[in-house]
Design an enzyme around this catalytic site. Sequence first.
Site, mmCIF file in Angstrom:
data_model
loop_
_atom_site.group_PDB
_atom_site.id
_atom_site.type_symbol
_atom_site.label_atom_id
_atom_site.label_comp_id
_atom_site.label_asym_id
_atom_site.label_seq_id
_atom_site.Cartn_x
_atom_site.Cartn_y
_atom_site.Cartn_z
ATOM 1 N N THR A 199 0.859 -1.182 0.000
ATOM 2 C CA THR A 199 0.000 0.000 0.000
ATOM 3 C C THR A 199 0.885 1.218 0.000
ATOM 4 O O THR A 199 1.935 1.204 0.642
ATOM 5 C CB THR A 199 -0.823 0.042 1.315
ATOM 6 O OG1 THR A 199 -1.709 -1.062 1.328
ATOM 7 C CG2 THR A 199 -1.604 1.329 1.465
ATOM 8 N N THR A 217 -4.482 1.325 -2.320
ATOM 9 C CA THR A 217 -3.984 -0.021 -2.605
ATOM 10 C C THR A 217 -5.015 -0.819 -3.399
ATOM 11 O O THR A 217 -6.214 -0.532 -3.349
ATOM 12 C CB THR A 217 -3.690 -0.768 -1.285
ATOM 13 O OG1 THR A 217 -3.045 -2.004 -1.573
ATOM 14 C CG2 THR A 217 -4.945 -1.042 -0.485
ATOM 15 N N ARG A 223 -13.791 -8.181 -0.512
ATOM 16 C CA ARG A 223 -12.919 -8.054 0.668
ATOM 17 C C ARG A 223 -12.438 -6.610 0.800
ATOM 18 O O ARG A 223 -12.027 -5.977 -0.173
ATOM 19 C CB ARG A 223 -11.726 -8.996 0.528
ATOM 20 C CG ARG A 223 -10.708 -8.917 1.679
ATOM 21 C CD ARG A 223 -9.537 -8.013 1.357
ATOM 22 N NE ARG A 223 -8.453 -8.120 2.337
ATOM 23 C CZ ARG A 223 -7.377 -7.361 2.340
ATOM 24 N NH1 ARG A 223 -7.227 -6.431 1.411
ATOM 25 N NH2 ARG A 223 -6.449 -7.498 3.253
ATOM 26 N N VAL A 224 -12.502 -6.085 2.002
ATOM 27 C CA VAL A 224 -11.977 -4.750 2.270
ATOM 28 C C VAL A 224 -10.804 -4.905 3.232
ATOM 29 O O VAL A 224 -10.916 -5.615 4.236
ATOM 30 C CB VAL A 224 -13.071 -3.841 2.879
ATOM 31 C CG1 VAL A 224 -12.480 -2.517 3.336
ATOM 32 C CG2 VAL A 224 -14.189 -3.611 1.862
ATOM 33 N N GLY A 225 -9.709 -4.257 2.917
ATOM 34 C CA GLY A 225 -8.533 -4.343 3.783
ATOM 35 C C GLY A 225 -8.506 -3.229 4.816
ATOM 36 O O GLY A 225 -9.502 -2.545 5.055
ATOM 37 N N ASP A 226 -7.354 -3.037 5.390
ATOM 38 C CA ASP A 226 -7.191 -2.016 6.428
ATOM 39 C C ASP A 226 -7.094 -0.606 5.856
ATOM 40 O O ASP A 226 -7.427 0.375 6.524
ATOM 41 C CB ASP A 226 -5.912 -2.299 7.231
ATOM 42 C CG ASP A 226 -4.670 -2.311 6.335
ATOM 43 O OD1 ASP A 226 -4.729 -2.912 5.244
ATOM 44 O OD2 ASP A 226 -3.646 -1.708 6.715
ATOM 45 N N GLY A 259 0.943 -3.940 4.734
ATOM 46 C CA GLY A 259 1.120 -5.329 5.140
ATOM 47 C C GLY A 259 -0.194 -6.065 5.081
ATOM 48 O O GLY A 259 -1.105 -5.678 4.343
ATOM 49 N N GLY A 265 -3.538 -6.680 5.806
ATOM 50 C CA GLY A 265 -4.559 -5.805 6.360
ATOM 51 C C GLY A 265 -5.374 -6.400 7.479
ATOM 52 O O GLY A 265 -5.716 -5.720 8.455
HETATM 53 C C1 SD4 Z 1 -4.315 -4.768 2.412
HETATM 54 N N1 SD4 Z 1 -2.711 -3.556 3.714
HETATM 55 O O1 SD4 Z 1 -5.215 -4.631 1.609
HETATM 56 C C2 SD4 Z 1 -3.207 -3.762 2.388
HETATM 57 C C3 SD4 Z 1 -2.185 -4.227 1.420
HETATM 58 C C4 SD4 Z 1 -0.780 -3.940 1.775
HETATM 59 O O2 SD4 Z 1 1.404 -4.622 1.887
HETATM 60 O O3 SD4 Z 1 -0.396 -2.956 2.274
HETATM 61 N N2 SD4 Z 1 0.124 -4.816 1.590
HETATM 62 O O4 SD4 Z 1 -4.258 -5.697 3.215
#
Ligand code: SD4
Length: 334
Positions: free
Chosen positions: A183, A201, A211-214, A235, A237
């Site tokens: 991200t 990202t 799916r929704v990440g952080d 990272g 999420g």
């Molecule tokens: C996610 N955190 O969607 C984001 C992706 C990311 O390194 O940063 N990956 O999980």
Amino acid sequence: MPSTRRQFLATSSIALGATAPGLCTSDAPNPTRPLIVSTWPFGKASNDEALRVLTKGGSILDAVEHGIKVTELDTKNRSVGISGSPNAAGVVQQDACIMHGPGHQAGSVAAIEGIIHPISAARRVMEKTPHVMLVGDGARMFAIEEGLKSIDVDSSKLHEAWRKERASKKQAVQKRSKGDHDTIALLVLGSDGNIAGGCSTSGWGGKLPGRVGDSPIIGSGLYIDNEVGAAGATGLGENVMRHCASFMVVDFMRQGLHPQEACLRAIHRISRIDPLATEDLAINFVALDKKGRYGAAGTGTGFKYSVTTKSSSVVLQSPGVTSKDIGPEGGNRK
Ligand code: SD4
């Protein structure tokens, strides 16, 4: 690996415990403003654009938006923008958010398809609606109404085909591997001491549709407290969201910790609580504070991040945290 000699020198000097020119993780009595900090080496081009915007008189929000747009437009980037990693159905669904310290305003979009600049959509959600977050088709519709650049997507057929395939094969979600994610989280401390930040990202490659990440979740992928500082995450999420991690980092800074210590402390705390091994958490943070100090930390060997001021723009290596640092019973009480 750092891609230029300059980056190599910068990362090497940090690895050796020295300080990069003009930049330090210790107390900064005369804060260098503006200060821009972002995740990963690819953040450097975004930082440089953000600085250019500020130098031309743009606002901190303009700097965040236009800075992140550089990475969103980079077709070589497989984790941000519409050239990012597709989900299990073969569709790129993006997440983004933006936050403005003064007024504590925030906007975000999640699982948005076919919009070239999700960060601009997030900014418009913040500035033009009474909401904080729009998702999926609604987010896309809003972005198009706002005149943002888009590409045609007919994801319904792809999703339908995937649903059928999944039903017949009981397909599992693709395991996440190194390199299918990243991200851009970009933080800006303006000359006047105000703070803004954003994230963008395409998230976890092969994720379940929807799916929704952080990254678009305020307090998880990004958090700003204009009295204190800002933090952003990259990272896995799921492991950031379960701990409201960016909020945690900022809260540690509120308690007086240096941004670098705050990032490390958050990883230690999460590692103690979480059943996963530290290395498997795959979480990384960047942070800056009102005083013009900054830092970062990641699990495992750490990660690289970009720091830009008027006098230099460099890629640095963060410290890493491993299971050994935490101990079998979470012995390290950091
Ligand atoms: C996610 N955190 O969607 C984001 C992706 C990311 O390194 O940063 N990956 O999980």
